[in-house]
Motif scaffolding. Structure first.
Motif, PDB file in Angstrom:
ATOM      1  N   ALA A 246     -67.888  21.473 -16.951  1.00 15.35           N
ATOM      2  CA  ALA A 246     -68.986  22.436 -17.057  1.00 15.35           C
ATOM      3  C   ALA A 246     -69.812  22.271 -18.331  1.00 15.35           C
ATOM      4  O   ALA A 246     -70.836  22.931 -18.496  1.00 15.35           O
ATOM      5  N   GLY A 247     -69.384  21.397 -19.231  1.00 15.26           N
ATOM      6  CA  GLY A 247     -70.102  21.200 -20.481  1.00 15.26           C
ATOM      7  C   GLY A 247     -71.300  20.281 -20.319  1.00 15.26           C
ATOM      8  O   GLY A 247     -71.644  19.862 -19.205  1.00 15.26           O
ATOM      9  N   PRO A 248     -71.946  19.940 -21.420  1.00 14.10           N
ATOM     10  CA  PRO A 248     -73.144  19.088 -21.349  1.00 14.10           C
ATOM     11  C   PRO A 248     -72.818  17.650 -20.952  1.00 14.10           C
ATOM     12  O   PRO A 248     -71.850  17.066 -21.441  1.00 14.10           O
ATOM     13  N   VAL A 249     -73.625  17.100 -20.054  1.00  8.42           N
ATOM     14  CA  VAL A 249     -73.554  15.691 -19.684  1.00  8.42           C
ATOM     15  C   VAL A 249     -74.854  15.051 -20.154  1.00  8.42           C
ATOM     16  O   VAL A 249     -75.934  15.408 -19.682  1.00  8.42           O
ATOM     17  N   HIS A 250     -74.748  14.135 -21.082  1.00  9.17           N
ATOM     18  CA  HIS A 250     -75.927  13.522 -21.700  1.00  9.17           C
ATOM     19  C   HIS A 250     -76.204  12.156 -21.071  1.00  9.17           C
ATOM     20  O   HIS A 250     -75.351  11.261 -21.119  1.00  9.17           O
ATOM     21  N   GLU A 251     -77.374  11.992 -20.512  1.00  5.47           N
ATOM     22  CA  GLU A 251     -77.782  10.706 -19.943  1.00  5.47           C
ATOM     23  C   GLU A 251     -78.342   9.837 -21.064  1.00  5.47           C
ATOM     24  O   GLU A 251     -79.498   9.953 -21.456  1.00  5.47           O
ATOM     25  N   THR A 252     -77.485   8.959 -21.570  1.00  7.10           N
ATOM     26  CA  THR A 252     -77.830   8.145 -22.736  1.00  7.10           C
ATOM     27  C   THR A 252     -77.858   6.659 -22.438  1.00  7.10           C
ATOM     28  O   THR A 252     -78.395   5.877 -23.235  1.00  7.10           O
ATOM     29  N   GLY A 253     -77.285   6.223 -21.301  1.00  8.57           N
ATOM     30  CA  GLY A 253     -76.924   4.820 -21.148  1.00  8.57           C
ATOM     31  C   GLY A 253     -75.616   4.594 -21.878  1.00  8.57           C
ATOM     32  O   GLY A 253     -75.090   5.488 -22.554  1.00  8.57           O
ATOM     33  N   TYR A 254     -75.062   3.395 -21.725  1.00  9.40           N
ATOM     34  CA  TYR A 254     -73.783   3.105 -22.372  1.00  9.40           C
ATOM     35  C   TYR A 254     -73.976   2.314 -23.662  1.00  9.40           C
ATOM     36  O   TYR A 254     -74.544   1.209 -23.648  1.00  9.40           O
ATOM     37  N   PRO A 255     -73.499   2.851 -24.790  1.00  4.71           N
ATOM     38  CA  PRO A 255     -73.591   2.111 -26.048  1.00  4.71           C
ATOM     39  C   PRO A 255     -73.021   0.697 -25.956  1.00  4.71           C
ATOM     40  O   PRO A 255     -73.535  -0.223 -26.598  1.00  4.71           O
ATOM     41  N   ARG A 256     -71.980   0.515 -25.169  1.00  4.13           N
ATOM     42  CA  ARG A 256     -71.344  -0.802 -25.079  1.00  4.13           C
ATOM     43  C   ARG A 256     -72.295  -1.874 -24.555  1.00  4.13           C
ATOM     44  O   ARG A 256     -72.060  -3.066 -24.781  1.00  4.13           O
TER      45      ARG A 256
ATOM     46  N   SER B 112     -73.344   9.959 -19.637  1.00  3.54           N
ATOM     47  CA  SER B 112     -73.632   9.375 -18.335  1.00  3.54           C
ATOM     48  C   SER B 112     -74.497   8.132 -18.534  1.00  3.54           C
ATOM     49  O   SER B 112     -75.454   8.160 -19.315  1.00  3.54           O
ATOM     50  N   PRO B 113     -74.190   7.043 -17.818  1.00  6.58           N
ATOM     51  CA  PRO B 113     -74.957   5.809 -18.010  1.00  6.58           C
ATOM     52  C   PRO B 113     -76.300   5.795 -17.303  1.00  6.58           C
ATOM     53  O   PRO B 113     -77.159   4.976 -17.624  1.00  6.58           O
ATOM     54  N   ASN B 114     -76.489   6.704 -16.336  1.00 10.04           N
ATOM     55  CA  ASN B 114     -77.725   6.739 -15.560  1.00 10.04           C
ATOM     56  C   ASN B 114     -77.784   8.032 -14.760  1.00 10.04           C
ATOM     57  O   ASN B 114     -76.775   8.736 -14.599  1.00 10.04           O
TER      58      ASN B 114
ATOM     59  N   ARG C 126     -79.176   6.862 -29.353  1.00 11.72           N
ATOM     60  CA  ARG C 126     -79.257   8.187 -28.736  1.00 11.72           C
ATOM     61  C   ARG C 126     -77.965   8.973 -28.937  1.00 11.72           C
ATOM     62  O   ARG C 126     -77.994  10.183 -29.173  1.00 11.72           O
ATOM     63  N   VAL C 127     -76.836   8.280 -28.860  1.00  8.81           N
ATOM     64  CA  VAL C 127     -75.551   8.950 -29.062  1.00  8.81           C
ATOM     65  C   VAL C 127     -75.401   9.402 -30.508  1.00  8.81           C
ATOM     66  O   VAL C 127     -74.955  10.529 -30.782  1.00  8.81           O
TER      67      VAL C 127
END
Length: 363
Positions: free
Chosen positions: A145-155, A129-131, A350-351
């Motif tokens: 239903a799995g994990p959603v990681h708030e990382t921002g976008y690598p791009r 998730s980007p935010n 982070r990713v």
């Protein structure tokens, strides 16, 4: 001898771009002992660096690559029939903050399309998730239903890179943008009823000739269509307009541009990282919002720039970007606080920490 782990990358059905590219290049730079394979489409083969290992998207080699992967990194659905092997990891980066509704939340979709794409979602092990504002809509729309990681976008890390000004100069030179020229990136999104309906794939509503005639030699319009309709217009032959729909990576265009004009495209959230003006041309707002797609956020309330309803208004606003920026400074700041709070130049780190931890520890 221990077998090297194999990472397969997929971006927009065969392009070398977006967050999978950022992950790949960071792993390569870090020197991880991995086998890297990209899924590539012939129309976009020119965007891949020499020596990179690719297989044609959609064919038997593509399926074989996916079915032998230890990690799959993709920025959209892989709409193919393949079996994810036990023990492998499929990381779905997705490709934008969702202003417009997606997947099961859309108002219109061809019969069977969403159920078919659900077969791919069932393979996902994690979603980025980007935010914070995007996490709920992404999870709900995909019923994930799995994990959603708030990382921002690598791009988007490149937009905060220490050498971003040098990159900007190099890209502008490569595109033939003269020093002192104001480059305006135009990123209209696709329409579901065009792509899935009986009409043309896409029609352009911004008057390119009026843009060129009014703004003259010191402006250039960079036209970037959505990847689903990249070639819909054929050849665009208007002085002062460059069709960059097939340019390998839109991040280059964000760096090159001095302003953006868009409608409902998620490119607005990425471009906001640059802090440069964003103008809106939603010529079909009522239809798009109430009948075609719908929104997760209040469009007019969040827009960090003017909402314009005619080509003439767009050209007038582009002619006075300093005034546009001044009038919308506070709205722009709030927009960035909401949607760009993780875009600090370290999303890729982070990713990698999440999905390549052993390699990170060795590095």
């Amino acid at each position: 001898m221990t077998k090297r782990s194999k990472v397969v990358y997929h971006s927009f059905e065969g392009r070398y771009t977006d967050s999978p590219r950022a992950v790949y290049e960071s792993l390569l730079a870090r020197g991880d002992d991995l086998e890297h394979v990209w899924l590539s489409a012939p129309a976009h083969a020119h965007g891949f660096p020499p020596g990179i290992v690719t297989v044609p998207y959609g064919g038997e080699e593509c399926v074989a690559a996916l079915e032998s992967a230890d990690v799959v990194v993709s920025n959209t659905h892989i709409d193919l029939d393949w079996h994810k092997p036990a023990g492998s990891t499929y990381v779905q980066t997705w490709h934008g903050t969702p202003l417009k509704t997606i997947h099961w939340d859309v108002l219109f979709a061809p019969e069977g399309r969403l159920a078919r794409l659900d077969q791919d979602i069932a393979r996902w092990d994690a979603l980025l998730s980007p935010n914070t504002a995007s996490t709920g809509p992404l999870r709900g729309a995909f019923r994930f239903a799995g994990p959603v990681h708030e990382t921002g976008y690598p791009r988007n890390d490149v937009l905060n890179a220490p050498d971003r000004e040098e990159r900007r100069a190099k890209i502008r030179a490569a595109l033939g943008i003269a020093e002192g020229t104001t480059a305006v990136l135009y990123t209209p999104t696709w329409r579901d009823d065009d792509v899935f309906g009986d009409g043309p794939d896409f029609s352009l509503h911004l008057d390119l000739e009026a843009f060129a005639e009014r703004l003259g030699q010191d402006h250039v319009l960079l036209l970037r269509l959505h990847y689903m309709v990249s070639g819909a217009l054929g050849t665009v032959d208007v002085p002062g307009v460059l069709d960059v729909s097939f340019h390998p990576d839109i991040a280059d265009l964000y760096l090159a541009a001095d302003a953006m004009v868009t409608d409902y495209s998620s490119t607005m959230f990425d471009f906001a990282v640059t802090g440069r003006p964003i103008l809106y041309f939603p010529y079909d707002l009522e239809h798009y919002r109430s009948k075609l797609r719908g929104f997760y956020f209040d469009y007019e309330a969040i827009a960090p720039g003017p909402v314009l309803r005619s080509s003439e208004e767009v050209v007038d606003a582009v002619a006075d970007l300093d005034a546009v920026a001044a009038r919308h400074r506070d709205r722009y700041a709030r927009f960035r606080e909401t949607f760009c709070h993780l875009e600090d130049g370290h999303a890729t780190e982070r990713v990698l920490d999440l999905f390549f931890p052993q390699a990170a520890a060795r590095g």
